[in-house]
Write an enzyme that holds these catalytic residues in place. Structure first.
Site, short mmCIF file in Angstrom:
data_model
loop_
_atom_site.label_atom_id
_atom_site.label_comp_id
_atom_site.label_asym_id
_atom_site.label_seq_id
_atom_site.Cartn_x
_atom_site.Cartn_y
_atom_site.Cartn_z
N TYR A 55 40.67 32.15 38.82
CA TYR A 55 40.17 33.46 38.41
C TYR A 55 40.77 33.86 37.06
O TYR A 55 40.05 34.28 36.15
CB TYR A 55 40.53 34.50 39.47
CG TYR A 55 40.16 35.92 39.11
CD1 TYR A 55 38.86 36.38 39.30
CD2 TYR A 55 41.10 36.79 38.57
CE1 TYR A 55 38.51 37.68 38.97
CE2 TYR A 55 40.77 38.09 38.24
CZ TYR A 55 39.46 38.53 38.43
OH TYR A 55 39.12 39.82 38.09
N LYS A 63 38.92 34.51 33.31
CA LYS A 63 38.93 35.83 32.68
C LYS A 63 39.50 35.76 31.26
O LYS A 63 39.03 36.47 30.36
CB LYS A 63 39.70 36.83 33.54
CG LYS A 63 38.96 37.22 34.82
CD LYS A 63 37.62 37.85 34.49
CE LYS A 63 36.83 38.28 35.69
NZ LYS A 63 35.56 38.94 35.35
N THR A 88 36.87 47.63 45.44
CA THR A 88 35.58 46.97 45.55
C THR A 88 35.58 46.02 46.74
O THR A 88 36.64 45.66 47.26
CB THR A 88 35.28 46.16 44.28
OG1 THR A 88 36.29 45.14 44.14
CG2 THR A 88 35.29 47.04 43.04
#
Length: 292
Positions: A189, A193, A225
């Protein structure tokens, strides 16, 4: 004045939903057109609702026709204009087809928000094209979609691109970008990014004299989220907080280009984002892996 997110929530509770028609909305003359990837839930959905209620024509993107139509219905219930486009960013062919559809159906695109992203638990997964899944969905999709819509954005200038990145950043190992050894979901991840921030700088320079600005954003840390909560992680910020930061980058004047923002404040990303050799290598690999 743009409506507050609290007012939008109240309006959605009281407004009668308008069913999405088979014929999608078309933007009115002079209406700003905004494409938000990953806008069927979370941060993307909140910003899509805010922009639709404020008078923009919103192109909603996601993988689910059902969820996409629900967001379009909500925008219409708020008096806005929207349509849904479907694409799975685990497929480069889907990304290309989506870009071609938008380029064919629209004569302008004022704002592109590259928001779609994943953070997966468990073992290493591959995309349909054989790439590490975080790298393709979070980064290669950003590269390919921006490249594919570059001419349309330039025709629409002044226009802007906002890449939703993260404060979580790890440098790319160009000997093993796809993490065939030493894989962890956190590393996957974080490097995807940072790659988004790196390509923000590349695209900003390439489009410098075109009237198209390109900036990257860490909207807020660990928002509430589904992506965060589904991992059992503790939320440390609200989606509303992240939406305010993203709306700032979409709407605020005089932000410049090629920048990275932490919330609403300019910030400095990882040093690799300033490494000319690393930027050139990333472009070379992106062209090779996407065929552009």
């Amino acid at each position: 004045m743009r409506p507050s997110l609290a007012l939008l929530a109240a309006a959605l509770i009281t407004a009668a939903p308008a069913p999405a028609s088979a014929q999608p909305d078309a933007p009115a003359p002079g209406q700003r057109v905004v494409l938000i990837t990953g806008s069927t839930s979370g941060l993307g959905r909140e910003v899509a609702l805010a922009l639709g209620a404020a008078g923009d024509h919103v192109i909603v993107h996601g993988r689910s026709e059902e969820r996409g139509s629900a967001v379009v219905d909500s925008i219409r219930a708020l008096g806005g204009s929207a349509r849904f486009v479907r694409a799975d960013f685990a497929s480069l062919a889907d990304i290309t087809a989506m870009a071609e559809q938008i380029d064919s159906d629209y004569d302008r695109l004022d704002v592109l928000v590259n928001n779609a992203g994943i953070w997966l638990e468990g073992p290493r997964q591959l995309s349909d094209d054989g790439h590490e899944l975080h790298f393709q969905v979070n980064y290669l999709a950003t590269w390919l979609l921006t490249e594919s819509l570059s001419v349309l954005l330039q025709r629409s200038a002044p226009a802007r691109v906002v890449n939703v990145a993260s404060i979580a950043q790890q440098p790319l190992d160009f000997d093993d970008v796809m993490l065939e050894s030493g894989y962890s979901d956190g590393r996957a991840y974080a490097q995807s990014k940072l790659a988004q921030i790196m390509i923000t700088r590349v695209h900003a320079e390439a489009l410098e004299d075109s009237g198209v600005t390109v900036n990257a954003l860490h909207p807020a840390t660990m928002m509430d989220t589904n992506m965060v909560l589904s991992r059992g992680a503790q939320a440390r910020a609200s989606v509303d907080e992240g939406a305010e930061a993203l709306l700032h980058l979409i709407n605020a004047p005089n932000l410049g280009t090629g920048g990275y923002f932490n919330g609403m404040q300019p910030a400095r990303p990882h040093d690799q984002a300033f490494d000319a050799e690393a930027l050139a290598r990333l472009v070379e690999l992106s062209e090779e892996w996407t065929g552009r």
